[in-house]
Each structure stands twice: as structure tokens, then as C-alpha cells.
Scaffold this active site. Structure first.
Site, PDB file in Angstrom:
ATOM      1  N   ASN A   1      34.224  -0.980  26.765  1.00 52.20           N
ATOM      2  CA  ASN A   1      33.476  -0.605  27.976  1.00 52.20           C
ATOM      3  C   ASN A   1      33.990   0.645  28.683  1.00 52.20           C
ATOM      4  OD1 ASN A   1      35.757  -1.964  28.889  1.00 52.20           O
ATOM      5  ND2 ASN A   1      34.712  -2.782  30.682  1.00 52.20           N
TER       6      ASN A   1
ATOM      7  N   GLU B   1      48.629  -0.418  34.489  1.00 50.04           N
ATOM      8  CA  GLU B   1      48.363   0.877  33.862  1.00 50.04           C
ATOM      9  C   GLU B   1      48.142   1.899  34.969  1.00 50.04           C
ATOM     10  OE1 GLU B   1      45.414   0.190  30.681  1.00 50.04           O
ATOM     11  OE2 GLU B   1      47.182  -0.134  29.451  1.00 50.04           O
TER      12      GLU B   1
ATOM     13  N   GLU C   1      45.811  -6.450  29.757  1.00 47.95           N
ATOM     14  CA  GLU C   1      44.884  -6.113  30.855  1.00 47.95           C
ATOM     15  C   GLU C   1      43.590  -6.844  30.530  1.00 47.95           C
ATOM     16  OE1 GLU C   1      45.602  -4.353  33.482  1.00 47.95           O
ATOM     17  OE2 GLU C   1      47.527  -3.549  32.840  1.00 47.95           O
TER      18      GLU C   1
ATOM     19  N   GLY D   1      43.084 -11.821  24.448  1.00 42.85           N
ATOM     20  CA  GLY D   1      44.422 -11.430  24.915  1.00 42.85           C
ATOM     21  C   GLY D   1      45.447 -12.524  24.663  1.00 42.85           C
TER      22      GLY D   1
ATOM     23  N   GLY E   1      41.210  -6.280  27.041  1.00 41.98           N
ATOM     24  CA  GLY E   1      40.027  -6.984  26.558  1.00 41.98           C
ATOM     25  C   GLY E   1      39.873  -8.299  27.296  1.00 41.98           C
ATOM     26  N   SER E   2      39.252  -9.262  26.642  1.00 41.33           N
ATOM     27  CA  SER E   2      38.961 -10.532  27.309  1.00 41.33           C
ATOM     28  C   SER E   2      40.178 -11.457  27.314  1.00 41.33           C
ATOM     29  CB  SER E   2      37.797 -11.217  26.598  1.00 41.33           C
ATOM     30  OG  SER E   2      38.168 -11.496  25.270  1.00 41.33           O
TER      31      SER E   2
END
Ligand code: NAD
Length: 491
Positions: A134, A447, A232, A214, A209-210
Site C-alpha cells: 500500500n 520507523e 510495523e 507479522g 504488513g498485517s
């Protein structure tokens, strides 16, 4: 070798690129090549590494328009937001390059004389990166630029829905002067990503990701570790609206926060927790504006909302809306998948959707939808509203709208999330500040920002004793009232 196609989500018959479906053996080769290049790169002075990153930012900026078009075609983002995705990478390049000429550690006074104490940052080696679709240029940049600055090699496995954007980003890095082999791209689905997570030559894994993916990546990485793993993950972001809020501002924020990127941002606004005194007017205004948003080809500048990434995603969103209705929610607008959008044969579009009468226990109030769906809950009491904000397993981003500074700052204190906005929607992070979430959204790393480098480097503490004799910390330390001789010896 087997291949897969990356397609335009607006028109799935339009193939953007064809890529090899790679596996564990390809990851082996990629790690070996990145490790060989990394040994040389680690000897390049940090400001010189920063120079390469500056140049990468310049190249990305020079190609911003065509890259934005690619992001739009491969991921379905409207052109304006696709440009923002590329700009984020440019901003990240500038920010990270600046860090290459800044402090690289800390110094502290020694408790003994004639001794220097400092910290520095050392490369980890090869970093494995697994990224979602995304933010197909921005997220690789968030990981690659700090990893490069810290002297690492990289094996990047981008989403199977965004391989062309990742390839374009990596090409810009090479054009900027990244040494041959230092960034390795591997393509495919779960297999190469899973191989990266457990590879003995990969010193750290950086995953975005999801939550379910993760968890798998982290478990596998640690089972074969120890290894640094940063996660994340998803969000269930809330907008709290108090009765004194500027409703014009709320409507603009809710439309952008909930329906921008078709609701497919980790920070998308998916819960509206509103005071009953203003709920009726607010829902009516948001539903009216949402109903006017134009669904269409994301590359057409007049389009407001593009497709969702694929049919499976549209079906999942529809399932969550159906569950919400079954649990007692009402559709104030939207609620349907549309496949027959002008000029976009076969694309899956989800109508911007507002659900009212949602209870905090409903599935749609607790799970990430990752689509353009706003669940409205009416709650009068501020503490109760904030309890609901905090009641989900995620903790990425949340916001409060109020004209009262005390109310706003009280909410900032009480909200359990990595990012909190006041009088702005849940999306809109800026590069110089840390990005990431609490609870199941992540595992503590951030991040971007000054500390974004932490997951890509290891701290080294250095002591240099120039007294010419053995000095014992905690034993030879001069006590209170003791003088210190010119040679640094306790008198
Ligand atoms: P995803 O978890 O489906 O996929 C992410 C990556 O993992 C892809 O490269 C995919 O190929 C890979 N993968 C899939 N299965 C795997 C497995 N078993 N082992 C190892 N790797 C595997 O996520 P997505 O649909 O690409 O992205 C959407 C999700 O990402 C949402 O939950 C969103 O909230 C989250 N996200 C989080 C942030 C953040 O910074 N917190 C940013 C963007 C997106």
C-alpha cells in the site's frame, strides 16, 4: 521458472509486469551477493554513503510524475496520493542523508580520569525486508535508506501486488551509485519472504504488513535466531469528536482519513467516536460527502476513490459490512462492491461506507477493515470514549477534535497509540518524527525520525583509557570530597 503477473487493480486484464516466483534457493543467492557487496560498503565513510542517498532522492524527485503514474497503475492509488507516496521517499532520502552528517552516537564523561566513553553505530550485515503493497515506494525507502546509511546490504521482498514499484525504487538507488549487488530484490509470495526470515545470513528482519503475517515472520525468525526483528503492523484508528469541535474540519478530516487510498492505509480512520449532541448532523454531512465521491480510474485526475487492491479484498470488506449489519449496524451510505465502474473493467471498487449504530463490541469496531468503511459509535462521556479508543488490540494512530485545549491534551495523555493528532485526521505522518504503534501494531521499534536508524544498526559502546595504568570502574572511582590529581589519579 514459474512467473506471476502484477496487474492494474482498476483493470486486472492490464498486466504491469511479469516476475519470477522465487523461492528459498533464490534467497540463498541473494543473501550471498548482498553480503559480499556489504563488506565493501561498510568501509565507505558514512557521509559518502549519505551522498549516494541524497542522489537517490534527487533521481526519485526528477522521476516523480512517472513514478506516481506507476504507483497509481500498479496499486490503484489516485494520482495525487501516488505522488505523495513518491514524495515520502524523497523526503526520507533527504532526512536520512542529513543524518549521515550528524551525531552518530553519544559521549558521556567517565567516572574515572583519562578515559573516553562513547557509543557508535555498526552495521548489522544483511537486512531482510518484507514489505506490503500500500506504500509501494515509500515503505521500501523507509527501510532501505537508513539501512544503507548504516552500512548494510539488503534483500528486499516486496508485495506480490507491487513488484514494479519496488523495482523502480531499487533502480533509482543503483542509478544513484549504490554498489552492484548491495540491494537484492526477490519476488514472489510467502515462500521467499519466509526464507528470508529464517536465513542464517540475515542479521535483522524488517517487516511491514498485517498482524497475522507479522506474527508468523517474527516467530520463525526468532525460532532460528536470536535475530533483530522489527514489526510495523495494522491499525484500528479512531477519531474522537467532542461537542465543541469545528464540524467543518471534522467532515474534511473524516472524508480524507476514512476514504483516502480507499481506506487502505495502516493509519486510515476506521472508527468515529462522536458525542451524541453532534452525531446526527455530523453523520448526515459525512454520508452526503462520501456519497458524492467519484469512484473511477485512479489515473484520471477527476477520480476521488480508486479500486481496492483485488476482488478478494473487496469480498473481505463486504463480509465485514454484512457482519456489522447482522450485529445491528445501519448503513448510512455505501456498503456495496462495484465492478462496473466506467473504464475499469473487472476492477473491484468499494463504495465509501458509513455505518451507524455500531457497538464497540462489534467485529467492525474491533478488527482492521483495510477498506473505505467508517464505523460510527455515539458516546457522550470523554473517558468512556477514550476507553473505547484504547479497547482494541491495535495502537497505531488516533485523533481528537475539540476546540478546548484541556480536553485535547487530556486525550493526548490517555490515548494508547504511537501517533496522536489533534484537530487533524489519523493520517498525515511526517518523516522527521517516529512512525509506529503500540500493542499489537508493532514490537516497539519506530520507523522514520531520528531513531529510525535503530532497527538497522547495532550499538557499540567504546571505552578508551589513556591513563597508562589499570583503572577499575566502580572500584577506583574517586568518592565525594576526593580530589583528582593532574594525572587523573585519586589523591
Ligand atoms: P500482508 O501481511 O498480506 O503482506 C505483507 C508482506 O508479507 C508481503 O510482501 C507478502 O508477500 C508477505 N507475506 C505473506 N504471507 C507471508 C508469510 N506467510 N510469511 C512471510 N511473508 C509473507 O500485508 P498487505 O496486505 O501487503 O498490507 C496490508 C497490511 O499492512 C495492513 O494490515 C496494514 O495495516 C499493514 N501496514 C502497516 C504499516 C505500518 O507501518 N504499521 C504500513 C503499511 C501497511
Amino acid at each position: 521458472m514459474a512467473t506471476f503477473d502484477s496487474v492494474n487493480p482498476a483493470r486486472p486484464s492490464e498486466v504491469i509486469g511479469t516476475y519470477p516466483t522465487q523461492g528459498a534457493a533464490d534467497v540463498d543467492r541473494a543473501v550471498e551477493a548482498a553480503a559480499a557487496a556489504q563488506r565493501r560498503w561498510a568501509r565507505v565513510p558514512i557521509p559518502a554513503r549519505a551522498g549516494v542517498i541524497t542522489r537517490a532522492g534527487e533521481i526519485l524527485l526528477a522521476h516523480k510524475a512517472e513514478l506516481a503514474e506507476l504507483v497509481s497503475r500498479e496499486c490503484g492509488k489516485i494520482l495525487l496520493e501516488a505522488g505523495g507516496d513518491v514524495q515520502e521517499a524523497v523526503d526520507m532520502a533527504n532526512f536520512v542523508a542529513g543524518q549521515g552528517r550528524g551525531a552518530w552516537g553519544e559521549t558521556v564523561p567517565s567516572e574515572l580520569g583519562s578515559k573516553l566513553c562513547w557509543t557508535t553505530r555498526a552495521p548489522i550485515g544483511v537486512i531482510g525486508m518484507i514489505t506490503p503493497w500500500n506504500f509501494p515506494v515509500a515503505i521500501p525507502s523507509w527501510k532501505c535508506f537508513p539501512a544503507l546509511l548504516a552500512g548494510n546490504g539488503i534483500v528486499l521482498k516486496p508485495s506480490e501486488h507491487a513488484p514494479t514499484c519496488a523495482a523502480a525504487f531499487v533502480a533509482a538507488c543503483y542509478e544513484a551509485g549504490v554498489p552492484e549487488g548491495l540491494i537484492q530484490l526477490v519476488h514472489g509470495y510467502a515462500e521467499p519472504a519466509a526464507a528470508i526470515a529464517v536465513h542464517p545470513g540475515v542479521g535483522a528482519v524488517s517487516f511491514t504488513g498485517s498482524v497475522p503475517t507479522g506474527r508468523k515472520v517474527a516467530a520463525a525468525a526468532m525460532e532460528t535466531g536470536p535475530r533483530l526483528v522489527s514489526l510495523e503492523l495494522g491499525g484500528k484508528n479512531a477519531m474522537v469528536v467532542r461537542p465543541d469541535a469545528d464540524l467543518d474540519l471534522v467532515v474534511d478530516g473524516a472524508i480524507f482519513g476514512a476514504f483516502g487510498t480507499s481506506g487502505q492505509r495502516c493509519t486510515s480512520t476506521s472508527r468515529l467516536i462522536v458525542h451524541p449532541d453532534v452525531a446526527g448532523e455530523l453523520v448526515e454531512r459525512i454520508a452526503k460527502r462520501a456519497g458524492e465521491l467519484r469512484l473511477g480510474d485512479p489515473i484520471d485526475p477527476s477520480t476521488d476513490v480508486g479500486p481496492v487492491i483485488n476482488r478478494a479484498s473487496a469480498d473481505r470488506i463486504a463480509g465485514m459490512v454484512a457482519d456489522a449489519i447482522a450485529e445491528g449496524a445501519t448503513v448510512a451510505c455505501g456498503g456495496n462492491v462495484r465492478h462496473a465502474v466506467f473504464g475499469c473493467d473487472g476492477g473491484s471498487f468499494f463504495e465509501p461506507t458509513v455505518l451507524t449504530g455500531v457497538d464497540p463490541h462489534h467485529r467492525v469496531a474491533r478488527e482492521e477493515v483495510f477498506g473505505p468503511v467508517l464505523a460510527v459509535m455515539e458516546i457522550a462521556d470523554l473517558d468512556e470514549a477514550l476507553d473505547v479508543v484504547n479497547s482494541v488490540e491495535y495502537g497505531l494512530s488516533s485523533c481528537i477534535y475539540s476546540r478546548d485545549i484541556n480536553t485535547a491534551l487530556y486525550a493526548v495523555d490517555r490515548i494508547d497509540a504511537g501517533i496522536v493528532y489533534v484537530n487533524a485526521p489519523t493520517i498525515g505522518a511526517e518523516i522527521p518524527l517516529p512512525f509506529g504503534g503500540t500493542k499489537h501494531t508493532g514490537n516497539g521499534f519506530r520507523e522514520a525520525g531520528a531513531r529510525g536508524i535503530e532497527q538497522f544498526s547495532q550499538l557499540k559502546t567504546v571505552y578508551i583509557d589513556y591513563s597508562g595504568r589499570l583503572q577499575r570502574a566502580q572500584i577506583d572511582t574517586p568518592g565525594p570530597g576526593l580530589g583528582v590529581s593532574p594525572k587523573g589519579q585519586a589523591e
